[in-house]
Design a protein around this motif. Structure first.
Motif, PDB file in Angstrom:
ATOM      1  N   ALA A 416      42.843  79.545  97.180  1.00 40.04           N
ATOM      2  CA  ALA A 416      41.619  78.744  97.045  1.00 40.04           C
ATOM      3  C   ALA A 416      40.515  79.308  97.924  1.00 40.04           C
ATOM      4  O   ALA A 416      39.359  79.439  97.494  1.00 40.04           O
ATOM      5  CB  ALA A 416      41.908  77.290  97.398  1.00 40.04           C
ATOM      6  N   VAL A 417      40.859  79.635  99.161  1.00 39.63           N
ATOM      7  CA  VAL A 417      39.871  80.222 100.069  1.00 39.63           C
ATOM      8  C   VAL A 417      39.334  81.527  99.486  1.00 39.63           C
ATOM      9  O   VAL A 417      38.114  81.778  99.483  1.00 39.63           O
ATOM     10  CB  VAL A 417      40.493  80.464 101.459  1.00 39.63           C
ATOM     11  N   ASP A 418      40.220  82.366  98.991  1.00 38.63           N
ATOM     12  CA  ASP A 418      39.802  83.653  98.428  1.00 38.63           C
ATOM     13  C   ASP A 418      38.873  83.452  97.237  1.00 38.63           C
ATOM     14  O   ASP A 418      37.853  84.141  97.103  1.00 38.63           O
ATOM     15  CB  ASP A 418      41.029  84.456  97.987  1.00 38.63           C
ATOM     16  N   TYR A 419      39.236  82.499  96.371  1.00 33.83           N
ATOM     17  CA  TYR A 419      38.435  82.268  95.164  1.00 33.83           C
ATOM     18  C   TYR A 419      37.037  81.767  95.525  1.00 33.83           C
ATOM     19  O   TYR A 419      36.032  82.256  95.003  1.00 33.83           O
ATOM     20  CB  TYR A 419      39.135  81.269  94.253  1.00 33.83           C
ATOM     21  N   ILE A 420      36.969  80.792  96.412  1.00 36.24           N
ATOM     22  CA  ILE A 420      35.672  80.218  96.785  1.00 36.24           C
ATOM     23  C   ILE A 420      34.824  81.252  97.516  1.00 36.24           C
ATOM     24  O   ILE A 420      33.608  81.362  97.298  1.00 36.24           O
ATOM     25  CB  ILE A 420      35.876  78.950  97.639  1.00 36.24           C
ATOM     26  N   THR A 421      35.460  82.036  98.383  1.00 33.87           N
ATOM     27  CA  THR A 421      34.745  83.092  99.102  1.00 33.87           C
ATOM     28  C   THR A 421      34.088  84.064  98.129  1.00 33.87           C
ATOM     29  O   THR A 421      32.948  84.505  98.339  1.00 33.87           O
ATOM     30  CB  THR A 421      35.708  83.843 100.037  1.00 33.87           C
ATOM     31  N   GLN A 422      34.793  84.377  97.068  1.00 35.75           N
ATOM     32  CA  GLN A 422      34.281  85.346  96.106  1.00 35.75           C
ATOM     33  C   GLN A 422      33.238  84.747  95.161  1.00 35.75           C
ATOM     34  O   GLN A 422      32.257  85.405  94.822  1.00 35.75           O
ATOM     35  CB  GLN A 422      35.446  85.917  95.283  1.00 35.75           C
ATOM     36  N   ASN A 423      33.453  83.485  94.749  1.00 37.68           N
ATOM     37  CA  ASN A 423      32.644  82.944  93.659  1.00 37.68           C
ATOM     38  C   ASN A 423      31.624  81.885  94.054  1.00 37.68           C
ATOM     39  O   ASN A 423      30.675  81.648  93.314  1.00 37.68           O
ATOM     40  CB  ASN A 423      33.578  82.364  92.582  1.00 37.68           C
ATOM     41  N   ASN A 424      31.816  81.239  95.197  1.00 40.25           N
ATOM     42  CA  ASN A 424      30.862  80.204  95.625  1.00 40.25           C
ATOM     43  C   ASN A 424      30.914  80.074  97.149  1.00 40.25           C
ATOM     44  O   ASN A 424      31.254  79.014  97.688  1.00 40.25           O
ATOM     45  CB  ASN A 424      31.201  78.877  94.944  1.00 40.25           C
ATOM     46  N   PRO A 425      30.592  81.154  97.865  1.00 42.47           N
ATOM     47  CA  PRO A 425      30.833  81.197  99.316  1.00 42.47           C
ATOM     48  C   PRO A 425      30.111  80.113 100.104  1.00 42.47           C
ATOM     49  O   PRO A 425      30.612  79.674 101.153  1.00 42.47           O
ATOM     50  CB  PRO A 425      30.334  82.592  99.715  1.00 42.47           C
ATOM     51  N   GLU A 426      28.961  79.630  99.609  1.00 38.35           N
ATOM     52  CA  GLU A 426      28.248  78.593 100.344  1.00 38.35           C
ATOM     53  C   GLU A 426      29.003  77.268 100.362  1.00 38.35           C
ATOM     54  O   GLU A 426      28.717  76.390 101.187  1.00 38.35           O
ATOM     55  CB  GLU A 426      26.841  78.387  99.771  1.00 38.35           C
ATOM     56  N   ALA A 427      29.987  77.119  99.469  1.00 34.38           N
ATOM     57  CA  ALA A 427      30.770  75.889  99.435  1.00 34.38           C
ATOM     58  C   ALA A 427      32.024  75.954 100.298  1.00 34.38           C
ATOM     59  O   ALA A 427      32.720  74.954 100.468  1.00 34.38           O
ATOM     60  CB  ALA A 427      31.178  75.571  97.985  1.00 34.38           C
ATOM     61  N   ASN A 435      39.654  73.274 101.685  1.00 35.77           N
ATOM     62  CA  ASN A 435      39.300  73.924 100.426  1.00 35.77           C
ATOM     63  C   ASN A 435      40.332  73.658  99.335  1.00 35.77           C
ATOM     64  O   ASN A 435      40.204  74.161  98.226  1.00 35.77           O
ATOM     65  CB  ASN A 435      39.149  75.428 100.638  1.00 35.77           C
ATOM     66  N   GLY A 436      41.359  72.867  99.675  1.00 38.60           N
ATOM     67  CA  GLY A 436      42.363  72.497  98.694  1.00 38.60           C
ATOM     68  C   GLY A 436      43.298  73.637  98.348  1.00 38.60           C
ATOM     69  O   GLY A 436      43.490  74.571  99.137  1.00 38.60           O
ATOM     70  N   TRP A 437      43.883  73.550  97.190  1.00 37.58           N
ATOM     71  CA  TRP A 437      44.806  74.581  96.727  1.00 37.58           C
ATOM     72  C   TRP A 437      44.523  74.869  95.256  1.00 37.58           C
ATOM     73  O   TRP A 437      43.916  74.064  94.562  1.00 37.58           O
ATOM     74  CB  TRP A 437      46.267  74.155  96.912  1.00 37.58           C
ATOM     75  N   THR A 438      44.962  76.027  94.792  1.00 39.12           N
ATOM     76  CA  THR A 438      44.715  76.397  93.397  1.00 39.12           C
ATOM     77  C   THR A 438      45.876  77.213  92.864  1.00 39.12           C
ATOM     78  O   THR A 438      46.728  77.688  93.626  1.00 39.12           O
ATOM     79  CB  THR A 438      43.407  77.178  93.249  1.00 39.12           C
ATOM     80  N   ILE A 439      45.903  77.354  91.567  1.00 37.67           N
ATOM     81  CA  ILE A 439      46.903  78.197  90.908  1.00 37.67           C
ATOM     82  C   ILE A 439      46.254  78.827  89.684  1.00 37.67           C
ATOM     83  O   ILE A 439      45.521  78.166  88.958  1.00 37.67           O
ATOM     84  CB  ILE A 439      48.166  77.385  90.512  1.00 37.67           C
ATOM     85  N   GLY A 440      46.481  80.118  89.499  1.00 40.08           N
ATOM     86  CA  GLY A 440      45.993  80.799  88.308  1.00 40.08           C
ATOM     87  C   GLY A 440      47.045  80.804  87.227  1.00 40.08           C
ATOM     88  O   GLY A 440      48.013  80.040  87.261  1.00 40.08           O
ATOM     89  N   THR A 441      46.890  81.688  86.266  1.00 33.02           N
ATOM     90  CA  THR A 441      47.857  81.757  85.173  1.00 33.02           C
ATOM     91  C   THR A 441      49.196  82.265  85.654  1.00 33.02           C
ATOM     92  O   THR A 441      50.238  81.663  85.426  1.00 33.02           O
ATOM     93  CB  THR A 441      47.330  82.665  84.055  1.00 33.02           C
ATOM     94  N   GLY A 442      49.195  83.409  86.333  1.00 31.40           N
ATOM     95  CA  GLY A 442      50.436  84.079  86.669  1.00 31.40           C
ATOM     96  C   GLY A 442      51.124  83.504  87.896  1.00 31.40           C
ATOM     97  O   GLY A 442      50.504  83.259  88.924  1.00 31.40           O
ATOM     98  N   ALA A 443      52.421  83.286  87.756  1.00 31.66           N
ATOM     99  CA  ALA A 443      53.250  82.875  88.885  1.00 31.66           C
ATOM    100  C   ALA A 443      54.695  83.241  88.552  1.00 31.66           C
ATOM    101  O   ALA A 443      55.092  83.238  87.385  1.00 31.66           O
ATOM    102  CB  ALA A 443      53.132  81.377  89.151  1.00 31.66           C
ATOM    103  N   THR A 444      55.444  83.568  89.569  1.00 29.07           N
ATOM    104  CA  THR A 444      56.865  83.865  89.409  1.00 29.07           C
ATOM    105  C   THR A 444      57.630  83.143  90.504  1.00 29.07           C
ATOM    106  O   THR A 444      57.057  82.382  91.286  1.00 29.07           O
ATOM    107  CB  THR A 444      57.125  85.382  89.503  1.00 29.07           C
ATOM    108  N   GLU A 449      49.321  83.777  91.548  1.00 33.69           N
ATOM    109  CA  GLU A 449      47.969  84.294  91.425  1.00 33.69           C
ATOM    110  C   GLU A 449      46.959  83.163  91.553  1.00 33.69           C
ATOM    111  O   GLU A 449      47.295  81.996  91.328  1.00 33.69           O
ATOM    112  CB  GLU A 449      47.763  84.953  90.060  1.00 33.69           C
ATOM    113  N   GLY A 450      45.728  83.509  91.873  1.00 35.52           N
ATOM    114  CA  GLY A 450      44.627  82.574  91.783  1.00 35.52           C
ATOM    115  C   GLY A 450      43.996  82.655  90.406  1.00 35.52           C
ATOM    116  O   GLY A 450      44.308  83.546  89.617  1.00 35.52           O
ATOM    117  N   PRO A 451      43.098  81.721  90.070  1.00 34.16           N
ATOM    118  CA  PRO A 451      42.461  81.750  88.754  1.00 34.16           C
ATOM    119  C   PRO A 451      41.525  82.936  88.606  1.00 34.16           C
ATOM    120  O   PRO A 451      41.059  83.509  89.591  1.00 34.16           O
ATOM    121  CB  PRO A 451      41.694  80.431  88.705  1.00 34.16           C
TER     122      PRO A 451
END
Length: 792
Positions: A416-427, A435-444, A449-451
């Motif tokens: 989540a931190v990585d995603y927000i840093t890349q896509n909406n850093p001011e938030a 910053n919560g937690w997130t999950i993308g498509t890929g996981a094993t 992965e992140g989204p």
């Protein structure tokens, strides 16, 4: 999660009051062994494996959550293919993947057989092989015990001294350790009546071990070691023989699995030798018959909860012939029942507490690299695996996914931190957890992965819908407080930081992707696609509802209340369709017209935003469904089936179910993408339950999408939200009676066209006062643990 498991068992223990057990037998059976011709190297699919048509189409699966076994039932050389869900290699994407554990061969040398039959009984989860050879009857029996963590095999003959064979296990896909990190070491060693299989996976430095114990009654036994991977046990002239099989790795599900480098994930963990040895030892001490009884009792307390019956007939032809006839237009109600219960069987076999969740292949895989890594794909597939878990009365089978999700939550916070840093850093909040937690498509089993790439942040909201349903079906407030609410809160915090203000006042996800949708040969990037926006809306609504129940006053809830009004989540286009993209005008002008994913309708199923209270959206959803088309991959047809059920169109939902059986089902009734994927089985089973019973609109609705072909039938044991267990019988499409078991004592609201004539009685046949509370809706108060009969 053990405390939660116990509380679930307490409320499920009351289900025996009503009982759903049926004496009707549900069996897959065949009059010939499975072929075993090997892989077809001319067909390389799904990131690189030789397609094995025989394993996918003809073997029969048993499983105990941790291990999955595919049985071929051969009389010359029997093949027992063993998988263990923590057995992972580098995989197709470098995130780790599901790989074959062992091939176990029994050289029996019966090159012809008479009166042959092999079967898999769903009623007790036991597979059998029966035939005659030289006038002697031979019987084999296989089961996968969850209580003992054992695969047990029994071989016997109608005359003493006639059981002879060579046990010959092989560790597949052994490679020297190499720079690509695809090595696998392994050796087999036979000592007296035990063969030990052990080695290490290079990529994770992951030790593994399996053992096969041979107990012979009569005859002689001898062992031989001819090489590192060539050890045998010979049985000669026994009366009967038992094989006990167990396997494990040093994998332990904890947050370090997803946080540490590959070489350190399992460093310091206990070698599996002790665990496997103790399983084998306890099994031998108990003996086959005790293990068998324990297995049946454990399995049936899950499987027997639900009955679904359309016919009293049981066909006399093998399952593959039955499926062949169905494919050629001869409808068979028994096959439709069988496929429904097979989905429940497969979920029990692949999702038990203490094991990993079922992956893309459930618990079964014979390949070095499972298709698409055998992972947990969060843009629909892993969710679909659990769509039937609540409504078909298997709630505790969700615990493996809840445990898995909570184990990767720390890694998901960093994503989540990585995603927000890349896509909406001011938030970005300087406190990582905020910053919560997130999950993308890929996981094993080894990484997440992140989204991004081809699926947006909505994959997280799509996932937490499972957690909300976990509460909504159980109404367990402790479960809500300890597990569901934290999942929703963390996901909502992340999603709130993916939104960006727009000139028109809306808040849109940017960047945004509708899962796997391609336009002009690239994954289409957008702002605020319907999938992402609607999954945020679902999460926010569920979070606010949960906060109200728990009387929580977290300051973040204010942000949710402000943002929820600006999501503009559902839009109707010029074709009258639910849009997939905001910039779309007419249906299909962006993306693939009949794409397998139908992500813009996830707010209709498994979500609940699009429902009878939003008639314009509901009609637009039907337009999208019609344009998307019915024929697709197995799992995609299953999603469409559920969507048509939510649209209350039973005939169209039934057509999709028929399509799954006709186009998306293999001879052993596994679902096919192709290749084999388990999600079609689970999705279709959920679809049947959704056709028979719905409860997402604030009331229980029996037979909301019953097709014309099902003019008579019954079901028992299905679950509705509010923790109501429901049974019903119907004739000529009209309900004859309903039975409700109230597990929590909540207000019961039911919708049926004859609501005004409803008569409700309790277990003492005492009339219960009802109140008409809406269009075709009546309600009555219930008491915890009480059963209510309703007639019209």
């Amino acid at each position: 999660m053990k405390g939660i498991f116990l509380s679930i068992l307490l409320f499920l223990s009351t289900l025996s009051i009503q009982g759903a057990e049926s004496n009707k037998e549900y069996t897959l059976w065949y009059n010939r062994p499975a072929y075993n011709r090997g892989g077809n190297f001319s067909q390389i699919a799904a990131r690189g494996f030789p397609y094995d048509e025989d394993w996918e189409k003809w073997s029969l699966p048993i499983g105990n959550g941790a291990m999955g076994v595919c049985i071929f039932g051969r009389t010359d050389v029997e093949r027992i293919q063993l998988a263990e869900k923590t057995m992972g290699n580098k995989g197709a994407y470098g995130m780790g993947g599901f790989t074959n554990f062992a091939e176990i061969y029994l050289d029996i040398h019966h090159n012809y057989a008479q009166d042959y039959k092999r079967a898999l009984r769903l009623n007790d989860a036991i597979s059998t092989v029966n035939y005659k050879h030289e006038e002697i009857e031979y019987d084999r029996e296989y089961f996968a015990s969850y209580p003992a963590n054992i695969i047990a095999v029994k071989l016997k003959a109608s005359q003493p001294g006639k059981v002879s064979f060579t046990l010959r296990p092989v560790l597949p896909y052994l490679h020297s350790f190499n720079d690509e990190q695809t090595g696998r070491s392994g050796q087999a060693h036979a000592e007296k009546d035990l063969i030990t299989l052990k080695g290490e996976i290079q990529y994770f430095h992951l030790p593994y071990e399996g053992q096969i114990k041979v107990v012979n009654y009569g005859g002689t036994l001898s062992c031989s070691n001819k090489g590192e991977n060539n050890s045998t046990i010979d049985i000669s002239k026994a009366d009967s023989v038992i094989l006990y099989i167990s396997a494990a790795t040093s994998y332990q599900l904890k947050d370090s699995v997803f946080l540490l480098p590959n070489a350190e994930k399992f460093k310091g963990n206990t070698h599996p030798h002790k665990q496997v040895s103790e399983c084998i030892g306890r099994a031998v001490e108990k003996g086959y018959e005790v293990l068998r009884k324990e297995h049946i009792a454990d399995y049936q307390q899950l499987f027997n909860r639900v009955n679904f019956q359309l016919t009293e007939d049981i066909p006399s032809i093998p399952t593959d012939k039955l499926l062949y006839q169905y494919r050629n237009g001869k409808r068979d109600a028994y096959l439709e029942e069988l496929f429904f219960q097979y989905g429940r069987y497969l979920l029990i076999a692949s999702s038990r507490q203490g094991s990993l969740p079922p992956n893309l292949q459930g618990a079964w895989n014979q390949y070095e690299f499972a298709p698409w890594s055998g992972g947990y794909w969060h843009n629909v597939n892993v969710q679909m695996n659990y769509w039937p878990v609540f409504n078909t009365n298997l709630t505790e089978l969700f615990i493996p996914y809840a445990d898995y999700n909570e184990a990767f939550r720390k890694a998901a916070t960093q994503k989540a931190v990585d995603y927000i840093t890349q896509n909406n850093p001011e938030a970005l909040n300087p406190i990582a957890e905020e910053n919560g937690w997130t999950i993308g498509t890929g996981a094993t089993a080894f990484a997440i992965e992140g989204p991004g790439g081809h699926s947006g942040p909505g994959t997280g909201g799509f996932t937490t819908k499972l957690f909300w349903d976990y509460y909504d079906f159980t109404r367990d407030k402790q479960l809500l407080k300890d597990h569901v609410y934290p999942a929703l809160m963390g996901m909502a915090k992340f999603l709130s930081k993916t939104l960006k203000p727009q000139p028109d006042g809306t808040l849109l996800v940017d960047p945004s992707f509708s899962p796997e949708q391609v336009h002009q040969q690239v994954y289409y990037r957008s702002k605020g696609c319907i999938f992402d926006q609607s999954m945020i809306l679902e999460t926010y609504r569920d979070l606010l509802h949960a906060a109200e129940i728990l009387k929580d006053k977290d300051p973040f809830l204010k942000t949710v209340k402000e943002q929820i009004e600006k999501l503009d989540a559902i839009l109707i286009g010029e074709s009258g369709q639910i849009k997939e993209f905001r910039e779309e005008n007419k249906y299909g002008e962006i993306g693939q017209y009949q794409h397998r994913h139908i992500s813009q309708l996830c707010a209709m199923y498994p979500g609940t935003i699009i429902n009878a209270d939003t008639p314009e959206w509901l009609e637009a959803a039907k337009v999208t469904l019609k344009e998307r088309g019915d024929k697709s991959t197995g799992w995609a047809m299953a999603h469409r089936q559920n969507l048509w059920a939510r649209a209350k169109n039973g005939n169209r939902a039934y057509k999709l179910y028929q399509n799954i059986l006709t186009y998306g089902t293999l001879e052993n009734l596994w679902g096919s993408h192709p290749p084999f994927q388990i999600d079609a089985n689970f999705g279709a089973t959920a679809g049947i339950a959704e056709m028979l019973l719905q409860s997402h609109e604030g009331y229980i609705e029996p037979l909301p999408a019953i097709p014309d072909n099902w003019d008579k039938g019954s079901f028992s044991g299905l679950m509705a939200r509010g923790n109501f267990q429901v049974s019903a019988t119907w004739e000529n499409g009209a309900i004859q009676s309903i039975r409700i078991l109230s597990n929590k004592g909540e207000l019961c609201r039911i919708k049926y066209c004859k609501a005004a004539s409803a008569q409700v009685t309790d277990k003492y046949n005492k009339p219960i006062k009802i109140k008409l509370s809406g269009n075709d809706i009546f309600e009555f108060n219930t008491r915890k643990g009480e059963i209510y009969e309703i007639i019209f």
